[in-house]
Scaffold this motif. Sequence first.
Motif, short mmCIF file in Angstrom:
data_model
loop_
_atom_site.label_atom_id
_atom_site.label_comp_id
_atom_site.label_asym_id
_atom_site.label_seq_id
_atom_site.Cartn_x
_atom_site.Cartn_y
_atom_site.Cartn_z
N ALA A 229 0.16 -1.73 -0.82
CA ALA A 229 1.63 -1.74 -0.78
C ALA A 229 2.16 -3.15 -1.06
CB ALA A 229 2.12 -1.25 0.58
N GLU A 230 1.51 -4.15 -0.51
CA GLU A 230 1.95 -5.53 -0.73
C GLU A 230 1.75 -5.93 -2.20
OE1 GLU A 230 3.41 -9.40 0.15
OE2 GLU A 230 3.65 -7.41 1.04
N ALA A 231 0.62 -5.52 -2.79
CA ALA A 231 0.36 -5.86 -4.19
C ALA A 231 1.39 -5.21 -5.11
CB ALA A 231 -1.05 -5.41 -4.57
N LEU A 232 1.78 -3.97 -4.81
CA LEU A 232 2.78 -3.29 -5.62
C LEU A 232 4.16 -3.89 -5.40
CD1 LEU A 232 1.55 0.38 -5.10
CD2 LEU A 232 1.51 -0.89 -7.26
N ARG A 233 4.47 -4.21 -4.16
CA ARG A 233 5.80 -4.75 -3.83
C ARG A 233 6.03 -6.09 -4.52
NH1 ARG A 233 8.21 -8.31 -0.70
NH2 ARG A 233 6.25 -9.12 0.09
N THR A 234 4.98 -6.88 -4.63
CA THR A 234 5.12 -8.21 -5.22
C THR A 234 4.83 -8.23 -6.71
OG1 THR A 234 2.83 -8.71 -4.58
CG2 THR A 234 4.58 -9.37 -3.05
N GLY A 235 4.63 -7.04 -7.31
CA GLY A 235 4.44 -6.95 -8.75
C GLY A 235 3.10 -7.42 -9.24
N ARG A 236 2.06 -7.41 -8.38
CA ARG A 236 0.75 -7.89 -8.80
C ARG A 236 -0.04 -6.80 -9.54
NH1 ARG A 236 -0.02 -9.75 -3.50
NH2 ARG A 236 -2.02 -8.69 -3.39
#
Length: 318
Positions: free
Chosen positions: A244-251
């Motif tokens: 979720a964090e990777a998707l939220r930050t556009g990684r």
Amino acid sequence: METILNLLPLTDDERAAFVACAPNEDQIFLPSPHLAFTGETASLDKVARATIILGNVPPHMLVGSTGLKWLQTWSAGVNAYTLPGAFPKGAMLTSAVGAYGPAVSEHMFASLLAVMKRLPAYRDLQSAHCWADAGTVRSLRGSTVLLLGTGDLGGHFAALVKSMGARTIGLNRHPETPVACIDELHPLSELDAWLPHADVVSMTLPETPQTIRLMNARRLSLLKPDAILLNAGRGTAVDCLALAEALRTGRLWGAALDVTEPEPLPADHPLWDCPNLLLTPHIAGGDHMDGTIRSIVSIALENLRHFMAGEPLRNRVL
């Protein structure tokens, strides 16, 4: 005489085939209309009396099954039965591996193309009555698809992506054995080395101590910033908070998950609000496609024939 408790959802012709396969045995039919059926409506006395069970019975109902010789599940996964003390000693356990490949792989393929073409974003725009361009899209042609798991599910998925021009790299425990439609096979221990080269990572792994949180924050950071992650194996294989964090930050470009940890996914979990994520509630397999049910029944009938003839059983786990 064997007492066969059959919990499978059968057509009239299929039921007749089971009777013909073991005409002199005591066959009890308690078919479920859906594979979501847990076996709870099968009474404890019928379960305890059965020497053969075709279908999934909750492990706690097998406590008194001292005469059980064989249980054939309708599921591919059998983790609940392999826990210490969960299954009667000496009984055989077989699974329905081989029945779910077409359904799960088609679901994964559809989800991948939807994410590549930004269809979740366009559905959101449609719901908002907004006519807008969501941006660039991707193609499978010339891409590298890294398959974590190359069994029934992974093999079927490899055939689909390869038909669209993708290069397929498989990681498994036995890379010396060729798999159709997979261009290269390597040991799963090389995962970190291959992640930076993948345009798409497809996960269809079973749950083992080695696969839990396999795709963690560190490994997600190894992926290309425009990589896509798919998981239709077990939800525990991905650290969902890290994803979720990777998707939220556009990684990452995006992801498609049919399985999560936990399940059901809590309403306040950050995955719900992630951009370019397609979530489905563990429905890729199950009984959502009639062909899957018919394949499960076929595997059970084939194994019953083998059992009655004293031959080795297909998909034996225990």
